[in-house]
Design an enzyme around this catalytic site. Structure first.
Site, PDB file in Angstrom:
ATOM      1  N   ARG A   1      -7.695  -1.248  -6.058  1.00 32.72           N
ATOM      2  CA  ARG A   1      -7.778  -2.780  -5.560  1.00 32.72           C
ATOM      3  C   ARG A   1      -8.971  -3.228  -6.495  1.00 32.72           C
ATOM      4  O   ARG A   1      -8.960  -4.509  -6.798  1.00 32.72           O
ATOM      5  CB  ARG A   1      -8.083  -2.702  -3.992  1.00 32.72           C
ATOM      6  CG  ARG A   1      -6.990  -2.594  -3.295  1.00 32.72           C
ATOM      7  CD  ARG A   1      -7.053  -1.802  -2.026  1.00 32.72           C
ATOM      8  NE  ARG A   1      -5.829  -1.037  -1.672  1.00 32.72           N
ATOM      9  CZ  ARG A   1      -4.748  -1.801  -0.897  1.00 32.72           C
ATOM     10  NH1 ARG A   1      -5.198  -2.879  -0.327  1.00 32.72           N
ATOM     11  NH2 ARG A   1      -3.889  -1.242  -0.711  1.00 32.72           N
TER      12      ARG A   1
ATOM     13  N   ASP B   1       0.821  -1.188   0.058  1.00 39.07           N
ATOM     14  CA  ASP B   1      -0.119   0.068  -0.120  1.00 39.07           C
ATOM     15  C   ASP B   1       0.885   1.289   0.075  1.00 39.07           C
ATOM     16  O   ASP B   1       1.704   1.538   1.074  1.00 39.07           O
ATOM     17  CB  ASP B   1      -0.902   0.130   1.351  1.00 39.07           C
ATOM     18  CG  ASP B   1      -1.910   0.976   1.217  1.00 39.07           C
ATOM     19  OD1 ASP B   1      -2.113   1.828   0.354  1.00 39.07           O
ATOM     20  OD2 ASP B   1      -3.014   0.788   1.973  1.00 39.07           O
ATOM     21  N   ASP B   2       0.916   1.930  -1.009  1.00 38.58           N
ATOM     22  CA  ASP B   2       1.721   3.293  -1.167  1.00 38.58           C
ATOM     23  C   ASP B   2       3.125   2.889  -1.311  1.00 38.58           C
ATOM     24  O   ASP B   2       3.899   4.157  -1.050  1.00 38.58           O
ATOM     25  CB  ASP B   2       1.471   4.088  -0.208  1.00 38.58           C
ATOM     26  CG  ASP B   2       0.218   4.773   0.038  1.00 38.58           C
ATOM     27  OD1 ASP B   2      -0.978   4.368  -0.873  1.00 38.58           O
ATOM     28  OD2 ASP B   2      -0.256   5.481   0.842  1.00 38.58           O
TER      29      ASP B   2
ATOM     30  N   CYS C   1      -6.276   4.185  -3.581  1.00 41.41           N
ATOM     31  CA  CYS C   1      -6.289   2.709  -2.905  1.00 41.41           C
ATOM     32  C   CYS C   1      -7.599   2.022  -3.403  1.00 41.41           C
ATOM     33  O   CYS C   1      -7.560   0.977  -4.237  1.00 41.41           O
ATOM     34  CB  CYS C   1      -6.455   2.981  -1.634  1.00 41.41           C
ATOM     35  SG  CYS C   1      -6.610   1.379  -0.784  1.00 41.41           S
TER      36      CYS C   1
ATOM     37  N   HIS D   1       1.528   2.354   3.845  1.00 46.83           N
ATOM     38  CA  HIS D   1       0.544   3.489   4.222  1.00 46.83           C
ATOM     39  C   HIS D   1       0.881   4.152   5.490  1.00 46.83           C
ATOM     40  O   HIS D   1       0.902   3.398   6.306  1.00 46.83           O
ATOM     41  CB  HIS D   1      -0.792   2.821   3.846  1.00 46.83           C
ATOM     42  CG  HIS D   1      -2.139   4.118   3.748  1.00 46.83           C
ATOM     43  ND1 HIS D   1      -2.425   4.785   4.922  1.00 46.83           N
ATOM     44  CD2 HIS D   1      -2.818   4.121   2.783  1.00 46.83           C
ATOM     45  CE1 HIS D   1      -3.263   5.511   4.480  1.00 46.83           C
ATOM     46  NE2 HIS D   1      -3.598   5.419   3.215  1.00 46.83           N
TER      47      HIS D   1
ATOM     48  N   SER E   1      -8.400   1.968   5.205  1.00 44.13           N
ATOM     49  CA  SER E   1      -6.983   2.283   5.325  1.00 44.13           C
ATOM     50  C   SER E   1      -6.672   2.292   6.737  1.00 44.13           C
ATOM     51  O   SER E   1      -7.595   2.586   7.572  1.00 44.13           O
ATOM     52  CB  SER E   1      -6.831   3.470   4.722  1.00 44.13           C
ATOM     53  OG  SER E   1      -6.818   3.537   3.255  1.00 44.13           O
TER      54      SER E   1
ATOM     55  N   LYS F   1      -5.621  -5.398   4.328  1.00 47.79           N
ATOM     56  CA  LYS F   1      -6.520  -4.367   3.868  1.00 47.79           C
ATOM     57  C   LYS F   1      -7.177  -4.817   2.745  1.00 47.79           C
ATOM     58  O   LYS F   1      -7.029  -5.058   1.618  1.00 47.79           O
ATOM     59  CB  LYS F   1      -5.570  -3.047   3.533  1.00 47.79           C
ATOM     60  CG  LYS F   1      -6.479  -1.910   3.001  1.00 47.79           C
ATOM     61  CD  LYS F   1      -5.664  -0.583   3.128  1.00 47.79           C
ATOM     62  CE  LYS F   1      -6.225   0.343   2.078  1.00 47.79           C
ATOM     63  NZ  LYS F   1      -5.277   1.516   2.205  1.00 47.79           N
TER      64      LYS F   1
ATOM     65  N   LYS G   1       1.537   9.208  -5.590  1.00 45.84           N
ATOM     66  CA  LYS G   1       0.207   8.772  -5.499  1.00 45.84           C
ATOM     67  C   LYS G   1      -0.720   9.964  -5.703  1.00 45.84           C
ATOM     68  O   LYS G   1      -0.661  10.851  -5.292  1.00 45.84           O
ATOM     69  CB  LYS G   1      -0.008   8.408  -3.827  1.00 45.84           C
ATOM     70  CG  LYS G   1      -1.299   8.032  -3.360  1.00 45.84           C
ATOM     71  CD  LYS G   1      -1.245   7.700  -1.899  1.00 45.84           C
ATOM     72  CE  LYS G   1      -2.558   7.535  -1.280  1.00 45.84           C
ATOM     73  NZ  LYS G   1      -2.885   6.734   0.034  1.00 45.84           N
TER      74      LYS G   1
ATOM     75  N   ASP H   1      -0.284  -0.639  -4.799  1.00 46.08           N
ATOM     76  CA  ASP H   1      -1.820  -0.176  -5.147  1.00 46.08           C
ATOM     77  C   ASP H   1      -1.344   1.186  -5.860  1.00 46.08           C
ATOM     78  O   ASP H   1      -2.637   1.542  -6.471  1.00 46.08           O
ATOM     79  CB  ASP H   1      -2.572  -0.176  -4.104  1.00 46.08           C
ATOM     80  CG  ASP H   1      -2.274   0.866  -2.969  1.00 46.08           C
ATOM     81  OD1 ASP H   1      -1.154   1.034  -3.017  1.00 46.08           O
ATOM     82  OD2 ASP H   1      -3.241   1.118  -2.357  1.00 46.08           O
ATOM     83  N   ASN H   2      -0.577   2.070  -5.607  1.00 45.81           N
ATOM     84  CA  ASN H   2      -0.243   3.209  -6.244  1.00 45.81           C
ATOM     85  C   ASN H   2       0.991   3.633  -5.929  1.00 45.81           C
ATOM     86  O   ASN H   2       1.600   2.907  -5.156  1.00 45.81           O
ATOM     87  CB  ASN H   2      -1.525   4.070  -6.118  1.00 45.81           C
ATOM     88  CG  ASN H   2      -1.819   4.258  -4.666  1.00 45.81           C
ATOM     89  OD1 ASN H   2      -2.802   3.842  -4.193  1.00 45.81           O
ATOM     90  ND2 ASN H   2      -0.834   4.567  -3.922  1.00 45.81           N
TER      91      ASN H   2
ATOM     92  N   HIS I   1     -10.708  -3.010   1.739  1.00 46.11           N
ATOM     93  CA  HIS I   1     -11.012  -1.499   1.114  1.00 46.11           C
ATOM     94  C   HIS I   1     -11.926  -1.615  -0.008  1.00 46.11           C
ATOM     95  O   HIS I   1     -11.728  -0.778  -0.737  1.00 46.11           O
ATOM     96  CB  HIS I   1      -9.738  -0.431   0.891  1.00 46.11           C
ATOM     97  CG  HIS I   1      -9.852   0.728   1.294  1.00 46.11           C
ATOM     98  ND1 HIS I   1      -8.864   1.726   0.980  1.00 46.11           N
ATOM     99  CD2 HIS I   1     -11.044   1.485   1.590  1.00 46.11           C
ATOM    100  CE1 HIS I   1      -9.472   2.840   1.308  1.00 46.11           C
ATOM    101  NE2 HIS I   1     -10.608   2.770   1.595  1.00 46.11           N
TER     102      HIS I   1
END
Lengths: 461, 461
Positions: free
Chosen positions: A85, A41-42, A81, A223, A162, A137, A296, A275-276, A139
């Site tokens: 996903r 994540d991130d 996010c 994240h 998140s 996660k 992001k 994810d980004n 989301h």
């Protein structure tokens, strides 16, 4: 669109029926690989040793790259996010699966989620006899009808959105750790999350070693807020951000070790990505996109091009570097091809199977990539060229201004991966080809309502 | 300082005498490794696959990293060509060896060069029986008394200064390709330079395989103007810059292959690095510093931190990543320790042997790095902290302004490798330690006159 659990269940039954009608091979085949998707994540393009970071030590991921395939031009499907996903899980852009909105992600007070009419990788794999686990996660909706266990996962262990989504003035509940549909712990102790996720994945592999399994391990980190266990806190030269990434690196190492120890390495595809891009406005608590522009939240390369590693000893060539275009959108069709899972044919997909690349038998089938923000198409990559119809940065005051470009800005990502030199003036024919691609794409769209902008119809119990 | 050839010869004899007095082991020892230094020109920190570049394919250098050691915190000694090379060759900062100036490098109309009183790696290795070859760009003086063959090299094949130094209005001669002291070709055909350099190195290795040898292969490229041979031109996704780097990658591959084929791999240390960061103002014809700030010509990290790979199968651990501080200044003491070559003790050195790092027996002896521009100390790194007393960028109008900082700007390069977040206000004690280091350093200096600013005393014949 109906909002009750019953209507969702009906849609799910309908989708299942469509799939079964199209399935001619629903038995488990021992030759079909296990699949493990590790989704950070991130994590930014420049945040791993094998992608050039100088002070984050990622020996396990570097070794994963050395034993497998490192992608240089791999994209998440969105720069934030929830839509990212949703696209991975369905092989469809957010504009098709409804997971877009002016609220760019789901929040604890959002009523919406991934619709039952969507077929996730997990549900597709259930059709061919896979055991399925979601860790981390989610989301994609935290109400019961949207949880992993309503989307094809036998088991779920993780947080529903998140890890920064506990805003007191918004009246958010304490951040929960869930097991299936049940809250195990709230607020969750985030310092031990990576350890607990890892234990869950490792024990599941051992338990299911004689079955075919799919594990979707969606890391909570890096994240913000950042938490590392005491074994990692204060250890990285990169500070807390590095501690957290190095613990993720450890986690991946444990998983690959377990697969080797259980004799599953040659029958398991492990795919690692993010994810980004990095959350640059978080300063030192955010990551690095390396030489890519921005991070992001925006449609420059730094927002959506991400690290990606494929590992499958004996199938994916060790130490290979793949410079072709690929995306998280491609994971669903890839897994479908590898496992014989059939997908409903009543809808459009945006993914292309990566099997030829993974097996070394042919080039990528993907020659383009769409870069959306909400329901607007901001940019398009075709081959090595990328046209920006709209730009809006995320980092720095001037960069945050939304600008529309006619003609679009054009960059050659091969010559100019940092998107510095606009070559639109000299390349009208390339812009025409991209315009045509956009027209064809837009003609294929029939966007459902936004799930992210839905208002609660009544207070949730 | 005397300027005639005779005075240089006297100084050289003196230096040799000093060395011989201190030498207790001048015979060739079969356990002492061959040494090959490959020194590229203007290659940026982010320009290799193994340092994260997405569109320059460098499979041979990536493999060299996989079979050897990749350094993340390795520095050239200066951000421009001549002083950087002088420092590598002598283990001494330009402020000590005279190779600094307001003219920041030597030009075809410069009378100066590296003084005979300086002891190069080549001359040190001659004392212990090594055969010595210099291939490529020298740029430490093109008059006879400064050429490689006057500085300890048995043979020289290359160009005497940068490949863009044929400026008609300055009355420069055509760019020559030289063999020893003789012009072979002028102007040189640059399209075949990398091929010819490679052939020379490969044939030398084969010829000297039963001797101990030192090869200094100083690539002309990717300094502009860029030339690739027809086998490489138009092949890289990165355009001409990528073509040129990919031909260098090929060249390195040929050299490593030759060492393997001749059975020399386990007795040869190959060290690959760059003379300074990428020349950003050349736009797409310049390289990339990856996530580092700025490039060639300035004392931000992008100007002086460079890719560096060490390869020595059986000694340097395969696939290792070294995050410690090291520099081209360290090559001379490293080679001296490995070969038993003795260095004159009548002068100060700025290098530290890297042998413990290469052999895996201990940490780096270097904890600091000085960043000079001309004869001014602009910045100092101590551990993970870097203080900028003066900043002057190279890329972008605003960046080019010289600014003096009191207190200095302070960055934590571990947490913040891109030098974005000044933490000077909160760290006065670190600034004090760096100030003391500067005072001690400056007390050790006795700068000779600038060789780069020397005016011709009479027209050269």
């Amino acid at each position: 669109m109906g909002d009750s659990i019953i209507s969702h269940v009906m849609l799910a039954l309908l989708a299942t029926t469509v799939m079964q009608q199209q399935t001619d091979n629903s038995a488990t085949n021992q030759d079909e690989p296990n699949v493990v998707i590790i989704f950070t994540d991130d994590l930014g393009y420049g945040d791993l040793g094998c992608y050039g970071h100088p002070t984050i030590a990622t020996p396990n991921l570097d070794q994963m790259a050395a034993q497998g395939m490192k992608f240089t031009d791999f994209y998440s499907a969105c720069s934030v996010c929830t839509p990212s996903r949703a696209a991975l899980m369905t092989g469809r852009l957010p504009i098709r699966n409804g997971m877009w909105g002016n609220r760019r992600v789901l929040f604890p007070n959002s009523p919406g989620g991934l619709q039952q009419s969507e077929v996730t990788i997990a549900r597709a794999l259930k059709q061919v006899g896979y055991e399925t686990l979601c860790v981390g996660k989610w989301h994609l909706g935290h109400h019961p009808e949207y949880l992993p266990t309503s989307h094809g996962f036998d088991q779920y262990f993780g947080i529903p959105y998140s890890n920064d989504m506990e805003v007191e003035k918004r009246g958010d509940p304490p951040l929960p750790l869930m097991e299936n549909e049940t809250v195990l712990e709230a607020p969750v102790d985030q310092t031990t999350l990576t350890k607990r996720y890892t234990e869950k994945v490792v024990s599941y592999i051992k338990e299911k070693k004689d079955d075919s399994f799919f594990i979707y391990y969606a890391q909570t980190f890096p994240h913000v807020p950042l938490y590392a266990s005491k074994d990692f806190k204060g250890k990285s030269r990169r500070g807390l951000y590095g501690d957290v990434v190095e613990e993720i690196d450890w986690s991946v190492g444990k998983i690959l070790d377990t697969l080797r120890q259980e004799g599953l390495a040659e029958k398991t595809l492990v795919f690692f990505t993010s994810d980004n891009g990095p959350w640059l406005i978080k300063m030192l608590e955010g990551g690095s996109a390396g030489l890519l522009r921005e991070g992001k939240g925006c449609t420059y390369e730094g927002g959506m091009r991400v690290p990606a590693l494929a590992w499958w000893p004996g199938t994916v060539k060790a130490g290979s570097v793949n410079h072709e275009l690929a995306s998280t959108l491609d994971l669903l069709p890839t897994v479908a091809e590898l496992t014989g899972a059939k997908l409903p044919q009543d809808r459009s997909y945006d993914g292309f199977s990566m099997v030829p690349m993974l097996e070394g038998t042919g080039p990528s089938k993907r020659d383009h990539m769409f870069f959306y923000r909400r329901n607007e198409l901001y940019a398009v990559r075709l081959g090595d060229h990328k046209a920006h119809y709209i730009t809006q940065g995320a980092y720095g005051k001037t960069a945050r201004k939304l600008e529309r470009h006619d003609p679009p800005q054009l960059y050659h990502l091969g010559h100019d991966p940092s998107e510095q030199h606009d070559i639109s003036a000299k390349n009208p024919e390339i812009l025409s080809r991209i315009d045509q691609l956009v027209k064809d794409h837009q003609a294929s769209l029939d966007p459902p309502p936004s799930q992210l902008d839905r208002k609660a119809e009544k207070p949730k119990s």
